[in-house]
Design an enzyme around this catalytic site. Structure first.
Site, PDB file in Angstrom:
ATOM      1  N   ARG A  90     -21.526   2.028  -9.894  1.00 16.56           N
ATOM      2  CA  ARG A  90     -21.882   2.415  -8.525  1.00 16.56           C
ATOM      3  C   ARG A  90     -21.658   1.254  -7.563  1.00 16.56           C
ATOM      4  O   ARG A  90     -21.170   1.448  -6.443  1.00 16.56           O
ATOM      5  CB  ARG A  90     -23.340   2.871  -8.472  1.00 16.56           C
ATOM      6  CG  ARG A  90     -23.803   3.218  -7.067  1.00 16.56           C
ATOM      7  CD  ARG A  90     -25.236   3.697  -7.034  1.00 16.56           C
ATOM      8  NE  ARG A  90     -25.634   4.018  -5.668  1.00 16.56           N
ATOM      9  CZ  ARG A  90     -26.791   4.576  -5.342  1.00 16.56           C
ATOM     10  NH1 ARG A  90     -27.668   4.886  -6.266  1.00 16.56           N
ATOM     11  NH2 ARG A  90     -27.077   4.830  -4.076  1.00 16.56           N
ATOM     12  N   ASN A 144     -23.989  13.765  -9.808  1.00 17.61           N
ATOM     13  CA  ASN A 144     -23.033  13.686  -8.705  1.00 17.61           C
ATOM     14  C   ASN A 144     -21.631  13.294  -9.173  1.00 17.61           C
ATOM     15  O   ASN A 144     -21.503  12.620 -10.190  1.00 17.61           O
ATOM     16  CB  ASN A 144     -23.526  12.655  -7.680  1.00 17.61           C
ATOM     17  CG  ASN A 144     -24.604  13.207  -6.780  1.00 17.61           C
ATOM     18  OD1 ASN A 144     -24.519  14.340  -6.340  1.00 17.61           O
ATOM     19  ND2 ASN A 144     -25.626  12.408  -6.509  1.00 17.61           N
ATOM     20  N   CYS A 164     -28.977  20.206  -5.767  1.00 12.52           N
ATOM     21  CA  CYS A 164     -29.076  19.029  -4.912  1.00 12.52           C
ATOM     22  C   CYS A 164     -30.419  19.080  -4.198  1.00 12.52           C
ATOM     23  O   CYS A 164     -30.975  20.164  -3.998  1.00 12.52           O
ATOM     24  CB  CYS A 164     -27.933  19.022  -3.895  1.00 12.52           C
ATOM     25  SG  CYS A 164     -27.926  17.601  -2.773  1.00 12.52           S
ATOM     26  N   HIS A 194     -23.213  17.839  -0.306  1.00 19.01           N
ATOM     27  CA  HIS A 194     -23.179  16.648   0.540  1.00 19.01           C
ATOM     28  C   HIS A 194     -22.270  16.824   1.750  1.00 19.01           C
ATOM     29  O   HIS A 194     -21.785  15.844   2.320  1.00 19.01           O
ATOM     30  CB  HIS A 194     -22.779  15.404  -0.269  1.00 19.01           C
ATOM     31  CG  HIS A 194     -23.854  14.979  -1.213  1.00 19.01           C
ATOM     32  ND1 HIS A 194     -23.771  13.836  -1.979  1.00 19.01           N
ATOM     33  CD2 HIS A 194     -25.045  15.550  -1.542  1.00 19.01           C
ATOM     34  CE1 HIS A 194     -24.868  13.723  -2.728  1.00 19.01           C
ATOM     35  NE2 HIS A 194     -25.642  14.758  -2.471  1.00 19.01           N
ATOM     36  N   TYR A 244     -25.316  13.057   5.052  1.00 18.28           N
ATOM     37  CA  TYR A 244     -24.001  12.636   4.564  1.00 18.28           C
ATOM     38  C   TYR A 244     -22.914  12.855   5.615  1.00 18.28           C
ATOM     39  O   TYR A 244     -21.836  12.265   5.523  1.00 18.28           O
ATOM     40  CB  TYR A 244     -23.637  13.393   3.285  1.00 18.28           C
ATOM     41  CG  TYR A 244     -24.437  12.948   2.085  1.00 18.28           C
ATOM     42  CD1 TYR A 244     -24.034  11.863   1.314  1.00 18.28           C
ATOM     43  CD2 TYR A 244     -25.616  13.590   1.738  1.00 18.28           C
ATOM     44  CE1 TYR A 244     -24.774  11.439   0.229  1.00 18.28           C
ATOM     45  CE2 TYR A 244     -26.367  13.184   0.655  1.00 18.28           C
ATOM     46  CZ  TYR A 244     -25.943  12.100  -0.103  1.00 18.28           C
ATOM     47  OH  TYR A 244     -26.693  11.679  -1.168  1.00 18.28           O
TER      48      TYR A 244
END
Length: 421
Positions: A90, A144, A164, A194, A244
């Protein structure tokens, strides 16, 4: 009822356990299995999970295992919440895109594509093993990028639904602002994972009074502050976008910000280390307050509601899920995965009718859907050219020079996770 959580060693898991304990009348879990290859984390999380159940008087049994096949055997539902490559991957997803002047984020843009490429093959392998062991089990995906991962699962014929926590977060916030129960708030929620907008906020159900304009008038400043967008933007849109959307509506501003502060991944890694230390305290028997800062708020309530609906034990009749379009949004392919309100039951999910979508939102959804199609092709078949095309199609990239540079960086940073690289 037996549920299995793959990625059970996640620091998210106590949030899920707390929900299972509190909402046991909605979802009466008899056995909960936490599966994770990280033995040390699994032991810490499993110990806290058992203490949470014991404190709240839950009669269910919690077991832990590193053996996936044993863990999913006989499960009625399998929840996926894994992170391939961990926080280290990440951290890379959030940094190398910035070198090309593009947003670095773990679920969208170039970083989101990298996560999809690492994740889809692993999730499909897990799902095949679930199907061999227990073909009737539902797979609930919280991993995700949820839209792409869920599309991969459905394309392969699995009984899967994506989940989500964005919608339930809005539901809870709006309920507080309106002074009503969350159960009284029904969202006209439309988009892709998102990439969603609240186009209506109804009291009492799908046919209830729409109070969105009242919310924007009376609480617009607070809503805008939460989204980190100017209030006039919300007023001009006439809807509430997910946070987002800031990556799209304020891309250059976000890139400048990200270049001047530590990454979210670095913050989360430090938080996780502290959480795991806390989980090891044998006196701790509830989820710590620090967990709220980790992300995933209300994930447990959403997961319980969805699992209960799919397994026939109750749950809300309408829930926001990631599911096949099947004509719901006529400007998208039938096999696109959309995030909308749906009726949920043992036979699966049926999207509710959606009013005509403003071209301002439909155009972006169509663009990102095309990207997701190309991203899934790249995840399934590999190859530099497929990665390049997916990046070129993404509206947060869109220029060939950026796509070339990002492709090289993506492959360089992810070789150990890409069988074809």
């Amino acid at each position: 009822m037996k549920l299995t959580v793959v990625g059970g060693g996640s620091t998210y898991t106590p949030e899920l356990i707390d929900g299972f304990a509190r909402l046991r009348d909605t979802l009466p879990v008899e056995e909960l299995v936490l599966v994770d290859p990280a033995a040390e984390r699994l032991e810490l999380v499993g110990g806290l999970a058992r203490r949470i159940f014991a404190k709240q008087g839950h009669p269910g049994r919690i077991t832990t295992t590193q053996d996936l096949d044993a863990g999913v055997d006989g499960a009625d539902a399998v929840l996926l919440q894994l992170r391939v490559g961990g926080q280290a991957a990440r951290q890379q997803d959030e940094t190398w895109p910035l070198e090309c002047g593009c947003v670095g984020q773990e679920t969208t843009g170039a970083g989101g594509l990298a996560k999809a490429l690492r994740t889809v093959p692993v999730v499909l392998d897990i799902a095949e093993r679930v199907r061999r062991t227990n073909p009737d089990a539902w797979i609930i995906d919280f991993t995700n990028p949820v839209g792409i991962v869920t599309r991969a699962l459905l394309k392969a014929g699995h009984k899967a639904v994506g989940l989500c926590n964005v919608a339930i977060g809005f539901q809870r916030k709006f309920a507080r602002q309106l002074g009503v129960s969350p159960a009284d708030v029904h969202l006209d929620h439309v988009g892709l994972n998102h990439l969603t907008w609240e186009t209506g906020v109804r009291l009492g159900g799908p046919e209830g009074e729409d109070v969105l304009s009242k919310l924007l008038s009376e609480h617009g400043e607070a809503i805008a502050a939460d989204l980190r967008l100017p209030r006039p933007v919300l007023e001009r849109l006439g809807v509430v976008p997910s946070y987002y959307l800031r990556y799209f509506y304020a891309h250059d501003e976000v890139v400048r910000e990200l270049g001047t502060k530590p990454s979210r991944a670095a913050e989360v890694a430090a938080m996780e280390a502290e959480l795991l230390r806390m989980y090891g305290d044998p006196a701790l028997d509830e989820k710590p307050e620090l967990l709220a800062k980790r992300g995933g708020a209300y994930y447990s309530e959403a997961a319980v509601d969805l699992a209960a609906g799919l397994l026939g034990g109750g749950g809300s009749p309408y829930q926001v899920v990631n599911t096949l379009n099947r004509g719901t949004l006529p400007f998208l392919p039938d096999d696109a995965v959309i995030e909308v309100q749906a009726a949920v039951g043992p036979k699966g999910t049926t999207p509710l009718p959606v009013p005509a979508v403003d071209p301002l939102f439909a155009g972006l959804m169509a663009n990102v859907t095309a990207y997701e199609d190309l991203a899934l092709t790249a995840a399934l078949h590999g190859g530099r050219e497929r990665v390049f095309k997916a990046l070129l199609a993404h509206p947060l990239v869109g220029q060939y020079a950026y796509a070339e540079g990002l492709t090289d960086r993506l492959i360089a940073h992810n070789r150990e996770h890409l069988a074809w690289a």
